[in-house]
Design a protein around this motif. Structure first.
Motif, PDB file in Angstrom:
ATOM      1  N   GLU A 172       5.607   3.818   3.522  1.00 58.53           N
ATOM      2  CA  GLU A 172       5.775   4.794   4.684  1.00 58.53           C
ATOM      3  C   GLU A 172       6.967   5.650   4.710  1.00 58.53           C
ATOM      4  O   GLU A 172       7.789   5.708   5.393  1.00 58.53           O
ATOM      5  N   THR A 173       7.029   6.471   3.510  1.00 58.18           N
ATOM      6  CA  THR A 173       8.069   7.751   3.474  1.00 58.18           C
ATOM      7  C   THR A 173       7.515   9.118   3.428  1.00 58.18           C
ATOM      8  O   THR A 173       6.402   9.173   2.844  1.00 58.18           O
ATOM      9  N   TYR A 174       8.050   9.949   3.637  1.00 58.83           N
ATOM     10  CA  TYR A 174       7.819  11.297   3.625  1.00 58.83           C
ATOM     11  C   TYR A 174       7.464  11.848   2.047  1.00 58.83           C
ATOM     12  O   TYR A 174       6.394  12.398   1.812  1.00 58.83           O
ATOM     13  N   VAL A 175       8.180  11.268   1.308  1.00 61.57           N
ATOM     14  CA  VAL A 175       7.880  11.548  -0.099  1.00 61.57           C
ATOM     15  C   VAL A 175       6.696  10.827  -0.823  1.00 61.57           C
ATOM     16  O   VAL A 175       5.912  11.325  -1.453  1.00 61.57           O
ATOM     17  N   LYS A 176       6.544   9.569  -0.486  1.00 62.01           N
ATOM     18  CA  LYS A 176       5.249   8.773  -1.139  1.00 62.01           C
ATOM     19  C   LYS A 176       4.011   9.458  -0.443  1.00 62.01           C
ATOM     20  O   LYS A 176       2.941   9.386  -1.281  1.00 62.01           O
ATOM     21  N   SER A 177       4.010   9.629   0.947  1.00 59.76           N
ATOM     22  CA  SER A 177       2.719  10.170   1.569  1.00 59.76           C
ATOM     23  C   SER A 177       2.648  11.473   1.023  1.00 59.76           C
ATOM     24  O   SER A 177       1.261  11.997   0.875  1.00 59.76           O
ATOM     25  N   ARG A 178       3.478  12.405   0.895  1.00 60.90           N
ATOM     26  CA  ARG A 178       3.291  13.557   0.171  1.00 60.90           C
ATOM     27  C   ARG A 178       2.663  13.680  -1.157  1.00 60.90           C
ATOM     28  O   ARG A 178       1.700  14.359  -1.606  1.00 60.90           O
ATOM     29  N   ALA A 179       2.950  12.697  -1.954  1.00 56.81           N
ATOM     30  CA  ALA A 179       2.512  12.473  -3.353  1.00 56.81           C
ATOM     31  C   ALA A 179       1.217  11.812  -3.295  1.00 56.81           C
ATOM     32  O   ALA A 179       0.462  12.429  -4.020  1.00 56.81           O
ATOM     33  N   LYS A 180       1.017  11.042  -2.483  1.00 58.44           N
ATOM     34  CA  LYS A 180      -0.493  10.392  -2.281  1.00 58.44           C
ATOM     35  C   LYS A 180      -1.271  11.336  -1.827  1.00 58.44           C
ATOM     36  O   LYS A 180      -2.673  11.046  -2.284  1.00 58.44           O
ATOM     37  N   VAL A 181      -1.168  12.414  -1.023  1.00 59.38           N
ATOM     38  CA  VAL A 181      -2.362  13.285  -0.716  1.00 59.38           C
ATOM     39  C   VAL A 181      -2.528  14.073  -1.879  1.00 59.38           C
ATOM     40  O   VAL A 181      -3.760  14.360  -2.232  1.00 59.38           O
ATOM     41  N   ALA A 205       3.094  11.453   8.188  1.00 54.52           N
ATOM     42  CA  ALA A 205       2.372  12.583   8.839  1.00 54.52           C
ATOM     43  C   ALA A 205       2.964  13.942   8.190  1.00 54.52           C
ATOM     44  O   ALA A 205       2.224  14.943   7.631  1.00 54.52           O
ATOM     45  N   MET A 206       4.479  13.874   8.351  1.00 55.35           N
ATOM     46  CA  MET A 206       5.289  15.113   8.008  1.00 55.35           C
ATOM     47  C   MET A 206       4.958  15.437   6.565  1.00 55.35           C
ATOM     48  O   MET A 206       4.673  16.453   6.031  1.00 55.35           O
ATOM     49  N   GLY A 207       5.020  14.266   5.645  1.00 53.18           N
ATOM     50  CA  GLY A 207       4.511  14.510   4.048  1.00 53.18           C
ATOM     51  C   GLY A 207       3.285  15.029   3.956  1.00 53.18           C
ATOM     52  O   GLY A 207       2.977  15.862   2.894  1.00 53.18           O
ATOM     53  N   VAL A 208       2.557  14.582   4.689  1.00 52.57           N
ATOM     54  CA  VAL A 208       0.803  15.010   4.622  1.00 52.57           C
ATOM     55  C   VAL A 208       0.789  16.502   4.827  1.00 52.57           C
ATOM     56  O   VAL A 208      -0.063  17.050   4.322  1.00 52.57           O
ATOM     57  N   LEU A 209       1.497  16.847   6.033  1.00 52.37           N
ATOM     58  CA  LEU A 209       1.551  18.289   6.256  1.00 52.37           C
ATOM     59  C   LEU A 209       1.906  19.102   5.073  1.00 52.37           C
ATOM     60  O   LEU A 209       1.468  20.189   4.840  1.00 52.37           O
ATOM     61  N   GLU A 210       2.942  18.801   4.831  1.00 58.97           N
ATOM     62  CA  GLU A 210       3.636  19.656   3.617  1.00 58.97           C
ATOM     63  C   GLU A 210       2.878  19.803   2.164  1.00 58.97           C
ATOM     64  O   GLU A 210       2.778  20.564   1.629  1.00 58.97           O
ATOM     65  N   ALA A 211       1.987  18.357   2.060  1.00 63.25           N
ATOM     66  CA  ALA A 211       1.226  18.439   0.860  1.00 63.25           C
ATOM     67  C   ALA A 211      -0.013  19.556   1.141  1.00 63.25           C
ATOM     68  O   ALA A 211      -0.373  20.359   0.291  1.00 63.25           O
ATOM     69  N   LEU A 212      -0.515  19.280   2.244  1.00 64.09           N
ATOM     70  CA  LEU A 212      -1.758  20.277   2.662  1.00 64.09           C
ATOM     71  C   LEU A 212      -1.215  21.908   2.576  1.00 64.09           C
ATOM     72  O   LEU A 212      -2.018  22.468   2.192  1.00 64.09           O
TER      73      LEU A 212
END
Length: 355
Positions: A228-237, A259-266
């Motif tokens: 549950e981190t910004y970096v991990k979720s961004r990478a997972k997307v 969710a913030m990490g997901v938004l950045e990845a998108l």
């Protein structure tokens, strides 16, 4: 010129000013219910006028009540956990109690710290915030220090834990409302970023997510475990999109940070939110409103206050019969913002929403 400081008074001096005994003053400081309201009010008035602050640590060394509450958590971060501790401290302070707060680095460390607090009697009571599931394999004796679970509930049939008070969140009602909203916006394929599997809230939300789709046809769902981190979720997307070649209709995240990490990845992939992909969080941190993130608002301060309320109800009871656990559940609110409003976004782009 030397700064004037008020001389620290002793319990004897407070008792003399209040026209009572030292032991009665001590009982008022530990919220003993046997003190009459008139005496309690008189002593508290003297304490307030004199600016008296008892030395709780010294009292603990003598083997008496410490005036301290042990608070044990698994991590420290801005947002949810900070609000919970603020709520705990707010209500504890009204009872003239202080917090002794620690954070564990692993499940074993959490259990060891809990045992150290309990066996050494360093505190008068314990609050356990989001404990790991491994804790409930331990046997708890209701005659030990009073204990309340915060943002957690013990599994059934665990020895002793059925007598422990707990405060939980209405994850079921909140997640169902969120998923109903997304389906209503035309989402047919939803991916849930679960978060750490050892957290009660993460486990329960994943179960609600799974059960929601078990009774509905024409929908596709996936659960992906992510730190549950910004970096991990961004990478997972990015990992998900590389593997599947296309995004789902919505990413449903365990918390706002993910969710913030997901938004950045998108944004990296130039995938429009929410026209192409909806994104939701959980917590309703300040940044969520700024980013237009649809999320579930958690009353963290109220959660902490409710936990302390149950704790002091238990402390004020007479020792005797085996206690019946008190379980309190707080309601959550869905905050719908632009990150999930697909119909409106598509209308603005001049396209029809998917039926």
């Amino acid at each position: 010129m030397a700064k004037h400081t008020k001389k620290r008074l002793t319990l004897w001096q407070i008792a003399d000013l209040a026209g009572t005994s030292k032991s009665t003053v001590s009982r008022v400081l530990t919220n003993d219910p046997d003190v009459s309201p008139e005496t309690r009010e008189r002593i508290q008035k003297v304490i307030s006028e004199q600016g008296f602050h008892p030395n709780f640590f010294a009292r603990g060394l003598r083997g008496g009540p410490t005036g301290q509450i042990g608070v044990l958590g698994r991590w420290m971060e801005q947002g949810f956990i900070a609000n919970v501790i603020q709520g705990i401290d707010d209500l504890a302070a009204r009872h003239h109690a202080h917090l002794l707060t620690c954070f564990a680095h692993s499940a074993d460390d959490y259990i060891d710290l809990w045992r150290q607090f309990t066996e050494a009697r360093q505190v008068d009571a314990m609050i356990l915030i989001a404990p790991p599931p491994e804790l409930f394999s331990e046997t708890v004796d209701w005659q030990e220090l009073p204990l309340v679970l915060c943002a957690s509930h013990a599994p059934k049939n665990r020895k002793g834990w059925q007598n422990v008070d707990s405060v939980t969140l209405d994850n079921r009602g909140a997640m169902d409302a969120l998923l109903d909203h997304l389906v209503g916006e035309g989402c047919r394929h939803l991916v849930h970023f679960q978060g750490a599997s050892g957290i009660y809230e993460a486990i329960e939300r994943a179960e609600v997510f799974s059960n929601f789709f078990a009774t509905r046809t024409g929908l596709k769902s996936e659960i992906v475990k992510v730190d549950e981190t910004y970096v991990k979720s961004r990478a997972k997307v990015h990992e998900y999109l590389d593997a599947h070649g296309h995004p789902p209709d919505a990413f449903v995240c365990f918390n706002d940070m993910m969710a913030m990490g997901v938004l950045e990845a998108l944004k990296d992939r130039k995938l429009a939110v929410p026209a192409k992909v909806a994104v939701t969080g959980f917590d309703d941190e300040a940044s969520a409103e700024v980013r237009g993130l649809t999320t579930i608002s958690i009353p963290g301060i109220r959660l902490g206050q409710e936990t302390v309320r149950l704790l002091f109800m238990r402390l004020e009871e007479k020792q005797g019969d085996t206690p019946t656990a008190r379980n309190s559940t707080l309601q959550l609110n869905l905050k719908i913002r632009s990150s999930s409003q697909r119909k409106e976004a598509r209308a603005q782009r001049g396209t029809a929403a998917t039926p």
